[in-house]
Every structure is written in C-alpha cells, then in structure tokens.
Design a protein around this motif. Structure first.
Motif, short mmCIF file in Angstrom:
data_model
loop_
_atom_site.label_atom_id
_atom_site.label_comp_id
_atom_site.label_asym_id
_atom_site.label_seq_id
_atom_site.Cartn_x
_atom_site.Cartn_y
_atom_site.Cartn_z
N CYS A 225 -5.44 -12.65 2.69
CA CYS A 225 -6.66 -11.91 2.13
C CYS A 225 -7.31 -11.96 0.80
N TYR B 144 1.01 -1.20 0.03
CA TYR B 144 -0.06 0.08 0.10
C TYR B 144 0.85 1.26 -0.02
N PHE C 128 -7.12 -5.89 -5.03
CA PHE C 128 -8.43 -6.89 -4.64
C PHE C 128 -9.18 -7.02 -5.62
N THR C 129 -8.99 -6.54 -6.92
CA THR C 129 -9.80 -6.65 -8.09
C THR C 129 -9.25 -7.72 -9.17
N ASN D 119 -2.27 -3.98 1.78
CA ASN D 119 -2.39 -4.04 0.13
C ASN D 119 -3.33 -2.71 -0.32
N PRO D 120 -3.12 -2.09 -1.28
CA PRO D 120 -3.99 -1.19 -1.95
C PRO D 120 -5.35 -1.61 -2.26
N ALA D 121 -6.39 -1.00 -2.59
CA ALA D 121 -7.72 -1.48 -3.06
C ALA D 121 -7.42 -2.31 -4.21
N TRP D 122 -6.52 -1.37 -5.27
CA TRP D 122 -6.65 -1.98 -6.86
C TRP D 122 -6.35 -3.33 -6.74
N LYS E 289 -4.94 -7.91 4.55
CA LYS E 289 -5.89 -6.98 3.94
C LYS E 289 -5.31 -5.27 4.28
N GLU E 290 -4.73 -5.19 5.32
CA GLU E 290 -4.46 -3.79 5.61
C GLU E 290 -3.12 -3.29 5.04
N GLU F 184 -0.77 2.89 -6.50
CA GLU F 184 -1.69 2.85 -7.82
C GLU F 184 -1.00 2.14 -8.47
#
Length: 510
Positions: free
Chosen positions: A294, A207, A253-254, A248-251, A245-246, A212
């Motif tokens: 995660c 993260y 998880f896709t 790693n960046p949101a992107w 999960k805390e 990005e």
C-alpha cells in the motif's frame, strides 16, 4: 519472447469450454513459477498461449463433474513439456494431458501401500472412462469424468500414503495453532481454544500497536501473552511489518520510505525486546512479494525492508524464530499481472521468487511461512507445491489457512459475489462437492495429515477461530461460540498426529 502453443480445453459435449475458463489458462515452469499470461482465444475456441518456460506445465480452472471448479495441472508425468514439441499446427489437448498427469500421480502415491476401495475405485473409474473416451463413447463427457476420478484417486492415494508415513513416524512435537484475536476472558471460546491448540498467534498490526505516531500500545498484547503462558500455549507475534492499507494507521501514509523503514527498525527492536523469552516466534515480514504494497515501495525497497525487519529481530532476540510469511503460494496473480491494489510492476514477484532472492541476498530468517486459504487446488498440486517450498532448505510453517464451512444462518457464501482478483477470489473453488461442515472437516483432515507426514512442516495454524473470519464461514466457532463440526474432527485427529491412538477409542454415555 517465448513460443506460441495452441491449446484446446473441451467441455462435456466436446466443444470449447466457456470463455471465462479459457481465460484462466496459463503456463509455469516445473516449480510453479508462472509466465505472464499472454493468450488469444481463436474463433474455434483454441487458445493460443505464449510460453516462456521450458519445460513447462499448464494450469487452468475446470468445472469437474462431481467435484467442483478447481485449478487443474498438466505436467507430462512430471517431466514437463517442451514448447518446441507443440509448434506449428499441433494442438495441446489439455483435458487428455491432465488425465494422464493425475493417473501418473496416483500410480506414484500408490507405491508401497494397499489402496483403499475408495482410492482404487476412483483409479479404475478414471482408466475406464478415459478408455471409453478414446473409443468415442460420449467422448467429451467421459474425458471429463476420467479427469474427475483421476484427481480424486491421486488425492486419496496422496492422503493414504501420508497415513502410512505418519503411523511410522508420528508428530507429537507439531505445533497446532490458530489466531487468538477474539479472546475475551474465560468463556467457551477460551475453553475450546486451549483444548485444541498449543500455539497461538497474537496480533501486532500497526494500526493496533501504533495508532498514534510516537506511541506503542502493548496492553492487548500483554493480556494475550499472559493468558497463553498461564495455559501452556506457545505465542507467536504477527506481523512485525505488513504493507496492507487496512492494517496501518493513517499517519503512516504521510511518511517516506526512509521514515517508515526507520519506524520499522525501531518498532521491531522495542517489540521483540519487550517480549524476549516470552514470544519466541515472529512473523518478521508479512506478504512482502508485491501483493500487499500500500505504500508503493519498489521491489528493491520491499527486499531491503525485509532485511531490516529480520536483522532487527535477530539483534533484539537471537533465540527467536524469524519467519517470512507469504500469501497466494501458487502465485496465479503473477500470470494475471496484478496485485492487491491493481497492476503496478512489469512483472510481479511470486512468493517462490521472493524466497530465492532473499536467500541469495543472505537475509537472516529461519522459517518459510505459507498462507494456504483454500487454494482451489487438489491435494496433489498442494503436495507438489510444498516440495518447492521445502527445497529452500528451511523449516516450513503453514501460517494461515482456512476453507469455507458452507452457508450459515441465513448467509450465502457465493463465489460469484467475490472479486476474482482478490485474495479470496483467486483461491475460491469447489472441492469434492458444495462446501459444508462435512466437506470442510474432510479437507482439514486430509491436509493436516498430509502436512504432518512431511518432516519439514513444523506448525499448522488455522485462520480464524470464531466468526466472522477473514475467509467467510471458515472459523471453528460460530459467533455464539458454538463449534462447527471441524472442531471435533481436529480434536480427534490431533491424537493420531501425535501417535496417541488409545485416545481415539469410543466410549458410551455415563
């Protein structure tokens, strides 16, 4: 299928221990690999426990008088128990077996040394209280007192034996470290850090490094590595992959496993290549043994991803030291059949099993990394567990560790508020008395001495350096950069570790 073993755990009044204690009981093999806990508490308080391993050990959390709440082991003088020996109506007396276990451990550590009055006093007390219990003199209380003193005696003798070994063979080459995450220029934090450590962990969480997609941010990492080089401190990069999960960046998880493994390979190559010759130690894989998963990878994918990361480190910098880093080294979570994000697999993988499998599959890594946040275990159990990790035939780093310093500045460090299935909840307990700065310093001194006496252990890294820390109240500094007592304890201890006793002299005020 296993065999059914009947176990009683009695309190100071001779009755059954509380249900929350009885529910902690589990069996393992002699290498600490847990069985999945399958137990029933009967109406008389006896625990019927299904045991798969043979020989086996038993582990249960116990409220020890004048000690605290801690995991206690019973292992039949190092030989283990055969499940067939407890078949039928025979009941396993956990406290009595644990007393004999720790008395035996104390006797072994005492060989070749002259015990201190502290150690000898605890040993004699353990034997006398145990004798009184057999004579039915306040039996329940005396048995628990015997166990408490036996644990204290065995710990003391383990420590004193380590002192003798360390005096004969000091460890000036030992890496003493901490994470450098809160470094912010030349201030008291920086001065205290460089006066204490020769090893620093630099953050490479996804993260922060890849906030990005398609962009890597090395600016903070460059700053920290520059500072370490300017001050003669060896840098370590942590971690090249961590499935929490805390971190790693949101992107991310896709993405699919195939996309994420390709990202891992590319990022590790670029990162390790960028710092080649500057960062020589890497946590190539962090907590891959199901605990922090995660992205819901399969166990096979976790192993494959570990191979990818370790191989890429080797390709990018053949001279770098590659570490697989694990948490919860006793693997109590396996007995409870849960991981960081709840039950996922039929049988969670322990750190021990993961290392065995990684070595069998030929994964190219150099160092066994162990996190040891206060394990709610005595030093003897920790010493025995280190034997297991040493058996993998590789150097060992204690990569992260911490114990609480007690309440601080209006805060309460209350175990009852911690999720019992969290990493901290599993590892919290008492050690000799309520936690405070004195007890924290004592734990540090004992563990560092025991660890330094073991030649396979090459590095000791505390976590964290300044409040707030991952483990509450564990850091060396308060938030205002004032040191806790353990700063001074380790600063004095490191001279003993390096064999420089002349630096331990006391001088008066100028």
């Amino acid at each position: 299928m296993g065999k059914l073993v009947k176990v009683k755990m009695t309190d100071s009044e001779g009755g059954s221990m509380p249900e929350y204690i009885l529910n902690t009981l589990y069996a393992s093999d002699m290498y600490f690999e847990p069985d999945i806990r399958k137990s029933t508490i009967m109406s008389d308080g006896t625990v019927e426990l299904n045991v798969e391993a043979s020989p086996f050990m038993l582990h249960g959390r116990v409220n020890l008088p004048l000690y605290g709440n801690i995991w206690v082991m019973a292992h039949n003088r190092g030989e283990g128990y055969a499940a067939s020996g407890f078949a039928g109506s025979q009941v396993f007396d956990f406290v009595a077996e644990a007393v004999e276990t720790y008395i035996w451990e104390a006797e072994n550590f005492a060989e070749g040394i002259i015990p201190s009055p502290y150690a000898k006093g605890h040993f004699d007390a353990a034997r006398e209280y145990y004798s009184l219990s057999k004579k039915k003199v306040d039996a329940g209380y005396c048995r628990l007192k015997a166990l408490s003193h036996a644990v204290l005696a065995a710990e003391a003798l383990c420590y004193e034996s380590a002192l003798v070994k360390l005096a004969a063979k000091p460890r000036p080459e030992l890496l003493l470290g901490c994470n450098l995450f809160k470094h912010a220029g030349e201030n008291r934090h920086a001065e205290y850090f460089k006066s204490l450590f020769n090893f620093a962990t630099i953050p490479f969480y996804s993260y922060q490094l890849a906030p990005e997609e398609g962009r890597l941010d090395f600016s903070r990492r460059d700053e920290l590595v520059d500072w370490c080089e300017a001050n003669g401190i060896t840098s370590k990069g942590h971690p090249l992959w961590f499935g929490h999960k805390e971190t790693n960046p949101a992107w991310m998880f896709t993405k699919s496993y195939e996309e994420l493994s390709a990202f891992a390979r590319d990022t590790v190559k670029k990162t390790v290549g960028r710092y080649k010759g500057r960062i020589k130690v890497w946590d190539s894989m962090n907590e891959p043994h199901d605990w922090a998963n995660c992205f819901n990878f399969t166990q096979e994918q976790l192993m494959e991803l570990t191979k990818i990361c370790c191989e890429t480190v080797r390709e990018a910098d053949p001279e770098a030291t590659s570490i697989i880093n694990v948490c919860l080294p006793f693997a109590e979570y396996v007995a409870g059949k849960f991981v960081c994000y709840g039950p996922v697999f039929e049988r969670p993988v322990s750190p021990m099993k993961f290392f065995r499998s990684a070595i069998e599959k030929g994964i190219d890594f150099d160092v066994v990394g162990i996190q040891l946040y206060f394990p709610a275990r005595d030093m003897v159990a920790v010493y025995r567990l280190l034997n297991v990790y040493a058996s993998f035939g590789k150097p060992v780093h204690i990569t992260e560790m911490g114990v609480p310093g007690g309440n601080t500045r209006g805060q309460t460090d209350d175990i009852s508020t911690v999720d019992p299935q969290s990493q901290i909840g599993l590892t919290k307990g008492g050690w000799h008395s309520a936690w405070n700065e004195h007890v924290q310093s004592d734990w540090l001194e004992q563990f560092y001495t025991i660890a330094a006496s073991r030649s396979e252990i090459k590095a000791l890294t505390w976590w964290d350096f300044m409040d707030p820390g991952f483990m509450k109240t564990s850091p060396f500094l308060f938030e205002d950069q004032v040191p806790r007592e353990m700063y001074f304890r380790l600063n004095a201890l490191k001279h003993r570790l390096g064999g420089r006793q002349e630096n331990l002299t006391i001088k008066g005020w100028k």
